[in-house]
Structure formats: structure tokens, C-alpha cells
Design a protein around this motif. Structure first.
Motif, PDB file in Angstrom:
ATOM      1  N   GLU A 474       0.829  -1.403   0.070  1.00  0.00           N
ATOM      2  CA  GLU A 474       0.025  -0.085  -0.177  1.00  0.00           C
ATOM      3  C   GLU A 474       0.821   1.242  -0.061  1.00  0.00           C
ATOM      4  OE1 GLU A 474      -2.072  -3.305   1.140  1.00  0.00           O
ATOM      5  OE2 GLU A 474      -0.455  -2.407   2.483  1.00  0.00           O
ATOM      6  N   GLY A 475       2.196   1.276   0.269  1.00  0.00           N
ATOM      7  CA  GLY A 475       2.667   2.476   0.372  1.00  0.00           C
ATOM      8  C   GLY A 475       4.299   2.336  -0.220  1.00  0.00           C
ATOM      9  N   GLY A 476       4.890   3.616  -0.613  1.00  0.00           N
ATOM     10  CA  GLY A 476       6.172   3.353  -1.400  1.00  0.00           C
ATOM     11  C   GLY A 476       6.819   4.529  -1.491  1.00  0.00           C
ATOM     12  N   ILE A 477       8.358   4.780  -1.482  1.00  0.00           N
ATOM     13  CA  ILE A 477       9.024   5.822  -1.533  1.00  0.00           C
ATOM     14  C   ILE A 477      10.249   5.458  -2.448  1.00  0.00           C
ATOM     15  CG2 ILE A 477      10.087   5.591   0.709  1.00  0.00           C
ATOM     16  CD1 ILE A 477      10.056   8.653   0.678  1.00  0.00           C
ATOM     17  N   GLN A 493       6.807   9.558  -3.942  1.00  0.00           N
ATOM     18  CA  GLN A 493       6.026   8.991  -2.625  1.00  0.00           C
ATOM     19  C   GLN A 493       4.690   8.617  -2.847  1.00  0.00           C
ATOM     20  OE1 GLN A 493       7.684  11.033   1.333  1.00  0.00           O
ATOM     21  NE2 GLN A 493       7.702  12.802  -0.415  1.00  0.00           N
ATOM     22  N   LYS A 494       4.293   7.487  -2.505  1.00  0.00           N
ATOM     23  CA  LYS A 494       2.601   7.298  -2.435  1.00  0.00           C
ATOM     24  C   LYS A 494       2.366   6.466  -1.303  1.00  0.00           C
ATOM     25  CE  LYS A 494       2.645   6.725  -7.524  1.00  0.00           C
ATOM     26  NZ  LYS A 494       1.675   8.000  -7.801  1.00  0.00           N
ATOM     27  N   GLY A 495       1.426   6.935  -0.724  1.00  0.00           N
ATOM     28  CA  GLY A 495       0.710   6.478   0.590  1.00  0.00           C
ATOM     29  C   GLY A 495       1.945   6.306   1.634  1.00  0.00           C
ATOM     30  N   PHE A 496       2.839   7.040   1.570  1.00  0.00           N
ATOM     31  CA  PHE A 496       4.063   7.131   2.780  1.00  0.00           C
ATOM     32  C   PHE A 496       4.698   8.072   2.673  1.00  0.00           C
ATOM     33  CE2 PHE A 496       8.127   5.693   4.715  1.00  0.00           C
ATOM     34  CZ  PHE A 496       7.628   5.076   5.808  1.00  0.00           C
ATOM     35  N   TRP A 497       5.292   8.960   3.809  1.00  0.00           N
ATOM     36  CA  TRP A 497       5.746   9.879   3.902  1.00  0.00           C
ATOM     37  C   TRP A 497       7.224   9.596   4.462  1.00  0.00           C
ATOM     38  CZ3 TRP A 497       4.089  13.674   0.951  1.00  0.00           C
ATOM     39  CH2 TRP A 497       2.547  13.984   1.012  1.00  0.00           C
ATOM     40  N   ALA A 498       8.331  10.237   3.793  1.00  0.00           N
ATOM     41  CA  ALA A 498       9.630  10.018   4.189  1.00  0.00           C
ATOM     42  C   ALA A 498       9.874  10.402   5.543  1.00  0.00           C
ATOM     43  CB  ALA A 498      10.502  10.686   3.164  1.00  0.00           C
ATOM     44  N   THR A 499      10.150   9.427   6.379  1.00  0.00           N
ATOM     45  CA  THR A 499      10.604   9.685   7.651  1.00  0.00           C
ATOM     46  C   THR A 499      12.143   9.532   7.940  1.00  0.00           C
ATOM     47  OG1 THR A 499      10.210   7.308   8.506  1.00  0.00           O
ATOM     48  CG2 THR A 499       8.167   8.906   8.566  1.00  0.00           C
ATOM     49  N   GLU A 500      12.460  10.006   9.145  1.00  0.00           N
ATOM     50  CA  GLU A 500      14.000   9.724   9.333  1.00  0.00           C
ATOM     51  C   GLU A 500      14.449   8.295   9.606  1.00  0.00           C
ATOM     52  OE1 GLU A 500      17.182  11.065  12.876  1.00  0.00           O
ATOM     53  OE2 GLU A 500      15.206  11.826  12.967  1.00  0.00           O
ATOM     54  N   GLU A 501      13.523   7.583   9.762  1.00  0.00           N
ATOM     55  CA  GLU A 501      13.717   6.201  10.128  1.00  0.00           C
ATOM     56  C   GLU A 501      13.880   5.539   8.587  1.00  0.00           C
ATOM     57  OE1 GLU A 501      15.333   3.091  11.457  1.00  0.00           O
ATOM     58  OE2 GLU A 501      14.712   4.459  12.938  1.00  0.00           O
ATOM     59  N   ALA A 502      12.991   5.845   7.675  1.00  0.00           N
ATOM     60  CA  ALA A 502      12.875   5.311   6.272  1.00  0.00           C
ATOM     61  C   ALA A 502      14.235   5.727   5.678  1.00  0.00           C
ATOM     62  CB  ALA A 502      11.625   6.134   5.691  1.00  0.00           C
ATOM     63  N   VAL A 503      14.670   7.201   5.908  1.00  0.00           N
ATOM     64  CA  VAL A 503      15.923   7.688   5.237  1.00  0.00           C
ATOM     65  C   VAL A 503      17.058   6.600   5.762  1.00  0.00           C
ATOM     66  CG1 VAL A 503      17.523   9.572   4.826  1.00  0.00           C
ATOM     67  CG2 VAL A 503      14.966   9.928   4.843  1.00  0.00           C
ATOM     68  N   GLY A 553      19.945   4.858  -6.232  1.00  0.00           N
ATOM     69  CA  GLY A 553      19.053   5.219  -5.368  1.00  0.00           C
ATOM     70  C   GLY A 553      18.706   3.838  -4.719  1.00  0.00           C
ATOM     71  N   VAL A 554      17.187   3.924  -3.778  1.00  0.00           N
ATOM     72  CA  VAL A 554      16.912   3.057  -3.189  1.00  0.00           C
ATOM     73  C   VAL A 554      15.223   3.108  -3.380  1.00  0.00           C
ATOM     74  CG1 VAL A 554      16.597   1.982  -0.777  1.00  0.00           C
ATOM     75  CG2 VAL A 554      18.577   2.804  -1.633  1.00  0.00           C
ATOM     76  N   MET A 555      14.319   2.217  -3.567  1.00  0.00           N
ATOM     77  CA  MET A 555      13.111   2.220  -3.392  1.00  0.00           C
ATOM     78  C   MET A 555      12.408   1.080  -2.253  1.00  0.00           C
ATOM     79  SD  MET A 555      10.258   0.724  -6.322  1.00  0.00           S
ATOM     80  CE  MET A 555      11.011  -1.050  -6.339  1.00  0.00           C
ATOM     81  N   ASN A 556      11.629   1.682  -1.362  1.00  0.00           N
ATOM     82  CA  ASN A 556      11.200   1.322  -0.227  1.00  0.00           C
ATOM     83  C   ASN A 556       9.710   0.995  -0.523  1.00  0.00           C
ATOM     84  OD1 ASN A 556      13.628   1.342   0.935  1.00  0.00           O
ATOM     85  ND2 ASN A 556      12.934   2.944   2.477  1.00  0.00           N
ATOM     86  N   ILE A 557       9.107  -0.085  -0.242  1.00  0.00           N
ATOM     87  CA  ILE A 557       7.478  -0.387  -0.329  1.00  0.00           C
ATOM     88  C   ILE A 557       7.272  -1.007   0.883  1.00  0.00           C
ATOM     89  CG2 ILE A 557       7.569  -0.507  -2.885  1.00  0.00           C
ATOM     90  CD1 ILE A 557       7.662  -3.799  -2.703  1.00  0.00           C
ATOM     91  N   TYR A 558       6.104  -0.673   1.481  1.00  0.00           N
ATOM     92  CA  TYR A 558       5.488  -0.948   2.786  1.00  0.00           C
ATOM     93  C   TYR A 558       4.114  -1.691   2.476  1.00  0.00           C
ATOM     94  CZ  TYR A 558       8.906   2.150   4.345  1.00  0.00           C
ATOM     95  OH  TYR A 558      10.493   2.717   4.685  1.00  0.00           O
ATOM     96  N   GLY A 559       3.801  -2.634   3.447  1.00  0.00           N
ATOM     97  CA  GLY A 559       2.505  -3.243   3.409  1.00  0.00           C
ATOM     98  C   GLY A 559       1.806  -3.007   4.787  1.00  0.00           C
ATOM     99  N   ARG A 560       0.524  -2.842   4.777  1.00  0.00           N
ATOM    100  CA  ARG A 560      -0.255  -2.494   5.985  1.00  0.00           C
ATOM    101  C   ARG A 560      -0.136  -3.981   6.960  1.00  0.00           C
ATOM    102  NH1 ARG A 560      -1.699   2.482   6.355  1.00  0.00           N
ATOM    103  NH2 ARG A 560      -2.171   3.626   4.524  1.00  0.00           N
ATOM    104  N   SER A 561      -0.075  -5.004   6.321  1.00  0.00           N
ATOM    105  CA  SER A 561      -0.406  -6.384   7.050  1.00  0.00           C
ATOM    106  C   SER A 561       0.912  -7.111   6.724  1.00  0.00           C
ATOM    107  CB  SER A 561      -1.499  -7.375   6.473  1.00  0.00           C
ATOM    108  OG  SER A 561      -1.116  -7.524   5.302  1.00  0.00           O
ATOM    109  N   ILE A 562       1.040  -8.304   7.651  1.00  0.00           N
ATOM    110  CA  ILE A 562       2.197  -9.160   7.148  1.00  0.00           C
ATOM    111  C   ILE A 562       2.150  -9.746   6.058  1.00  0.00           C
ATOM    112  CG2 ILE A 562       3.415 -11.487   8.217  1.00  0.00           C
ATOM    113  CD1 ILE A 562       2.304 -10.556  10.823  1.00  0.00           C
ATOM    114  N   HIS A 563       3.496  -9.676   5.179  1.00  0.00           N
ATOM    115  CA  HIS A 563       3.491 -10.242   4.053  1.00  0.00           C
ATOM    116  C   HIS A 563       4.714 -11.220   3.857  1.00  0.00           C
ATOM    117  CE1 HIS A 563       2.737  -9.791  -0.462  1.00  0.00           C
ATOM    118  NE2 HIS A 563       4.124 -10.268  -0.471  1.00  0.00           N
ATOM    119  N   ARG A 564       4.307 -12.425   3.504  1.00  0.00           N
ATOM    120  CA  ARG A 564       5.060 -13.501   3.565  1.00  0.00           C
ATOM    121  C   ARG A 564       5.790 -13.601   2.219  1.00  0.00           C
ATOM    122  NH1 ARG A 564       5.815 -14.278   8.962  1.00  0.00           N
ATOM    123  NH2 ARG A 564       4.084 -14.842   9.810  1.00  0.00           N
TER     124      ARG A 564
END
Length: 622
Positions: A474-477, A493-503, A553-564
Motif C-alpha cells: 500500500e505505500g512506497g517511496i 512518494q505514494k501512501g507513505f511519507w519520508a521519515t527519518e527512519e525510512a531515510v 538510489g533505493v526503493m522502499n515499499i510497505y504493506g499494512r499487514s504481514i507479507h510472507r
């Protein structure tokens, strides 16, 4: 001499049988002629005759020992004695018995003679009865008095058909005569209409003295054996056996024992003791002649049975050694008649457990009806093939199977033999292949997107959308490394904002050049030493965007639930990361080239401006 004496004896016996038979014919012309040697031989080869009929006291029911008893069983025992062939009773309602007869599962069906035009032929009657009107107390009614009243009737049989055709009363359908009489006793209905013999027996058995029969019989009903029209020899044997029982008075004795009713003979002449003795002599002589005539045939039949037994042993050994699961199924009720060892392995059940269950219980609810319809179709066409059935193992696991069905002969009847193939692995491979095909299509779509020389930020935004859809997250940067200072900067960025932890995490992935995949942010050991834990997000994938081993560069993608994540997911996202890395490098080179061309164009314009503004001439010579 001994052989001549035997032949003479046979001749004398035949002559005596002819004379006695002629005498009996003159006094009892309705009796069928004795069976021919060929018909006797057919019975001997048949070995067993399967008769279907309902469980309906006093005709057939289970006693305290769990054995079938009643009028029907005594009648079949008497026919065994006369015809010299074994009869086996198969309890079955007429709704299922007639299809079983048509399919060859049973040889004959007991019951009421239906109206003309049925698909079977019928033997001589073995019992006569009538449709009677039962009332309670002092009521003295006729059927016409019951218009609009509620009347109980057994849900199948001539009584039900009779009342349905009239349509003057409200019918309460009951399971059997006993339930109908109890409804009458309790006042739930005004009357009960049913079989006179069965009704009188039930009244006596239950002690219901307040219920009686009123009026004349509504309709006469005969009971006989229904036989397939292509089985005339069996019909002849049954007619002969029933006539013989009538001559000897055995049928009347059976009727008195179970129904306790006087025998109705109509206009038939009474049978004298002399006639009964002569009939017994004729039956004895006929049996003796048939025995002498068919002795060699019996020996041949015994030899064939031994050969058949050997063939069956070989067949069972081949069956148990087969790699496929093979079941033999009764088309009447879907019960399992035979299974091989592979069926035990496939289902987890033992052979004894399987033989006491049916095919339906081994299949999922959604497949049971389709499987039984497929078996019925196979019975008509001779074969069938069903895909995508779910087999339920004893341990609760589900197995995908295919079933091939063929009609075969088993113990003298037509049954269905099914071969089950475990296609779980093949189905899983097909699923994985489809997923990989979808992955390749997605990579091609992304490659086509990043191959366009348009605005880089627009390309990355479109690519990130496709990646999130493909990975079902659901989210990515996307971070790119700036040329001027080498630091990571968020670009899309889509559905997610760059945080210090993400950077911080993206910087770690960029430095190591390795993909990081976290299925559960709350407990994954890869996050030891990091402050990021599961909150709004449950899973993460971070991939470096490389081109010729250089991280762009780097691409981070995030899921709201556990993803196996599985290895295939890693391969897919790394392939996408490489595509994006190449696109970023090409875009960077393109921007550099564009800047260089712009700078050269500016120098050229400056030189031309200088030349045009010079007051003196300028000559350039080599």
C-alpha cells in the motif's frame, strides 16, 4: 448295463412326469409349464438372484438380532427351495429400486403392480390386497364424505396415486402405515387410506382397537416382481416358482403367518390333497431330471468359477500394485465396493473404513453433487472424466484430484470403476507458472515505461504505482542519490511519507547494496539495532536501484499487514530495481548531455555575436 438302467429310469420318470403333468393341467390349467433344462441351467449359472424391496413391516424389517424377517423373506426362502437358486434381499425404496433394476444392479423389485406403460414386465401376483379407508371411533364414512378433509396416506404407492387423481381431499403424506394410523388415533387427520393387509397387521401389532376399516375396498392391488423386459428367463422362473408355491399351499401358509388373514381365492377351484401330493411328485421328478440333465453343466460351471476365482486373485494383485488410486463404486448409493492400497495412502483411511463409507464423504461439499452426477452420466455413456475435485484426507488436508470413470462388471452387475490421480503438485506448478507469467508481463510493462525519454519524476511515479499493485502493498517511496553531495533524496512518494527512519534504512541498503525484506516489522530479527517497529505498517521491502553494480538510489515499499515474501518475490523486485537503476542512469546521462549541448549552443551564440559586432575585418588563414 448300469448306463442302460439309468437311461431307462430317466425315460420312465419323464413318462410319469408327463402323465402327472397332464393330469394337473386338466385340473389347474393356469399353472405355468415346468422349467426347461436350458432354464434350469441358466438358474444354476446365475447362482444368486438379487431382489430389492422396501423395509415395511410385516413384509420386511429388522428383528432384535439385526436380521431381516417378514413375509418377503419367507417368500424368497420358499422360492429358493423350489427353484434351487439363492435369493438375496436388498432393502431399497421403490424410488431407488426401479433405477437400480434398469441399471442391472438388482434383478427384480417387489411391490405393487403399476399402471400399464411402465418400463418393466411383471410376474404373477404373490399377494392380493386392496386400498382401504380407515377411520377412528364410531365414524362411518365414505370417501365422498371426506371432501376438504385432511387424510393421511403413505407418500408412495397406489393409495397415494389414487387420492392424488381424485383431488378432493387434503393429503398428509406419511412415511409408513404405522405413522398414518397414529396420526388418525391422535386426531391429526380425519381418515387414513392405505394397504388393507399392512393396515390390519399394524392395528393388531399396536393394539389400536378403536380404528377400523369402513366401506368397500377403494381399489384392488396386486403385488408382484418387476423384472426387466430383456430378462424373460428370470420372469419364467419366478412365475413357475410362485405357481408351485400356490399349488403346495406354501404361499397361503406364509400369508397366514404374517398377515393372519383368510386366503381369498375368488372363483378358483380348491386344491385337493391328491392334487397337492401329485404336485409334489411332479416337482420332485422334475428336479431329479433337471439334476441328471445339468450335472455336467454344473461341473463346467464349477470349473469356470475356479478360473474366475484365479482371475480375480490376479486382478486384485494387479489392483493393489497399481500406482493410481482405483475405486469400485456402486451406482445405486455411491458406496465403495473395492479399493486398492493406493487409495488408502491417498486418503489416509484404512480399507475397512473406506468400505463402510461412500464416495461423497471423501469429497468436499462443493464437489459431491457434481461427482454423483458425473457417475450417473458415466453409467449411461460408459465412461466419464471430472477435473478439479477436492479430496478430503482423514487428517483434514485437501488434495486436488482428477477422476476417470468406466462402467465394468462386478459380481454379475454393472458398477463404476474410478481412477483418481493426485494433481495437487501439477496444479501448484500451473499456479506458479501463471504467477511468473504475470511477473514477466509486469516487468515488461515497467521496462516499457522506464524506456521512455520523458520527465524522470513522472516515470518513477508510474513505476512505483505498478510495483505496489504487483506486490499487493500500500505505500512506497523512491530515493535517488544526488550528484552534488551523494546524499539520498526522496523523489516520489505514494501512501507513505519520508521519515527519518525510512531515510536511515534506505541509506543502509544503499551502502550495503543488498535487498532488505521484512515480513513482520514487529518481530523480524533483521531489525535488531534499529528503532523501526510495527505500528501502522506490517511489512517492508527495500531494494537498491543498481546500474552496472552502481547504486543510483533505493526503493522502499510497505504493506499494512504481514507479507510472507518468498524467493520469487526477491528475484522479481530485484529485477525491477535493476530496470529502474538503468533508467535513472540513462536519465542522468541524458540530462548531462542536454546541459552540455546547451552550454555549447550558448558559446556558439556568443562567438557569433562577437563576430557580428566587430568594426574591423577579420581574416582567418591557414
Amino acid at each position: 448295463m448300469e448306463r442302460i438302467s439309468k437311461r431307462a429310469l430317466i425315460g420312465v420318470l419323464l413318462l410319469l412326469a408327463v402323465v402327472l403333468g397332464y393330469y394337473l393341467w386338466t385340473i389347474r390349467a393356469a399353472t405355468p409349464s415346468p422349467l426347461t433344462p436350458e432354464e434350469q441351467g441358466w438358474l444354476a449359472a446365475k447362482g444368486e438372484i438379487v431382489i430389492a424391496g422396501p423395509l415395511d413391516p410385516p413384509f420386511a424389517y429388522l428383528d432384535e438380532k439385526g436380521e431381516y424377517v417378514g413375509f418377503t423373506l419367507d417368500l424368497l426362502d420358499a422360492l429358493e427351495m423350489v427353484l434351487g437358486v439363492e435369493f438375496r434381499f436388498s432393502p431399497m425404496g421403490r424410488r431407488y429400486a426401479i433405477p437400480a433394476l434398469d441399471q442391472g444392479v438388482v434383478d427384480a423389485v417387489l411391490g405393487e403392480v403399476p399402471n400399464p406403460g411402465s418400463g418393466q414386465t411383471h410376474s404373477l401376483p404373490y399377494l392380493s390386497s386392496s386400498v382401504a379407508l380407515f377411520v377412528s371411533g364410531d365414524d362411518f364414512l365414505e370417501l365422498d364424505d371426506l371432501e376438504g378433509e385432511t387424510v393421511a396416506v403413505v407418500r408412495s404407492g397406489r393409495a397415494y396415486e389414487f387420492l392424488s387423481e381424485r383431488g378432493e381431499v387434503v393429503l398428509l403424506q406419511v412415511a409408513d402405515v404405522e405413522q398414518g394410523l397414529k396420526e388418525l388415533q391422535s386426531g391429526g387427520v380425519r381418515a387414513f387410506v392405505g394397504d388393507e393387509n399392512a393396515g390390519l397387521y399394524t392395528l393388531h401389532h399396536l393394539g389400536l382397537e378403536e380404528i377400523k376399516i369402513v366401506g368397500e375396498p377403494l381399489e384392488r392391488v396386486n403385488y408382484s416382481f418387476a423384472v426387466r423386459k430383456d430378462d424373460p428367463t428370470l420372469l419364467r422362473a419366478l412365475d413357475y416358482g410362485l405357481a408351485a408355491l400356490e399349488e403346495m399351499g406354501l404361499r397361503q401358509q406364509i400369508q397366514r403367518r404374517w398377515l393372519g388373514l383368510p386366503v381369498e381365492r375368488g372363483s378358483e377351484a380348491s386344491v385337493s390333497p391328491v392334487t397337492m401330493v401329485l404336485a409334489g411328485v411332479v416337482l420332485f421328478l422334475g428336479s431329479l431330471v433337471a439334476f441328471l440333465w445339468s450335472r455336467s453343466l454344473r461341473r463346467e460351471v464349477a470349473q469356470k468359477r475356479r478360473e474366475l476365482s484365479e482371475a480375480q486373485d490376479k486382478y486384485k494383485k494387479l489392483l493393489d500394485s497399481a500406482n493410481d488410486a482405483i475405486l469400485t463404486i456402486s451406482p445405486a448409493d455411491g458406496s465403495l465396493l473395492e479399493v486398492n492400497h493406493r487409495v488408502e495412502t491417498l486418503t489416509g483411511y484404512g480399507k475397512d473404513e473406506l468400505l463402510t463409507t461412500g464416495l461423497e464423504k471423501l469429497l468436499s461439499l462443493k464437489d459431491r453433487r457434481r461427482a454423483m452426477e458425473g457417475l450417473q452420466a458415466a453409467l449411461l455413456t460408459g465412461f466419464g472424466h471430472l477435473h478439479d475435485l477436492t479430496l478430503l484426507r482423514k487428517d483434514g488436508a485437501n488434495i486436488s484430484v482428477e477422476m476417470r470413470a468406466n462402467v465394468v462388471a462386478y459380481d454379475g452387475r454393472r458398477v463404476i470403476q474410478c481412477i483418481l490421480q493426485d494433481v495437487t503438485e501439477r496444479k501448484e506448478m500451473r499456479r506458479e507458472l501463471l504467477e511468473r507469467t504475470e511477473d514477466l508481463l509486469a516487468i515488461n510493462a515497467i521496462a516499457a515505461t522506464v524506456g521512455r525519454f520523458v520527465d524522470l519524476e513522472e516515470i518513477l511515479s508510474e513505476v512505483l504505482t505498478k510495483v505496489l499493485e504487483l506486490m499487493k502493498m500500500e505505500g512506497g517511496i523512491i530515493f535517488l542519490i544526488r550528484e552534488e553531495d551523494g546524499r539520498l533524496a526522496p523523489v516520489v512518494q505514494k501512501g507513505f511519507w519520508a521519515t527519518e527512519e525510512a531515510v536511515k534504512m534506505a541509506r543502509q541498503v544503499a551502502e550495503q547494496g543488498e535487498t532488505l525484506m521484512v515480513s513482520d516489522l514487529a518481530s523480524d530479527p533483521q531489525l535488531v539495532g534499529m528503532t523501526m517497529r510495527r505500528g501502522e505498517w506490517g511489512s517492508l521491502a527495500s531494494v537498491p536501484l543498481k546500474s552496472k553494480d552502481k547504486v543510483q538510489g533505493v526503493m522502499n515499499i510497505y504493506g499494512r499487514s504481514i507479507h510472507r515474501f518468498d524467493p520469487g518475490d526477491r528475484e522479481l523486485i530485484e529485477a525491477i530495481g535493476s530496470q529502474i537503476g538503468v533508467a535513472v542512469e540513462n536519465a542522468t546521462l541524458f540530462q548531462r548531455l542536454k546541459r552540455t549541448v546547451g552550454e555549447l549552443s550558448a558559446v556558439k551564440q556568443f562567438n557569433e555575436s562577437v563576430l557580428q559586432n566587430m568594426s574591423d575585418g577579420l581574416l582567418v588563414a591557414d
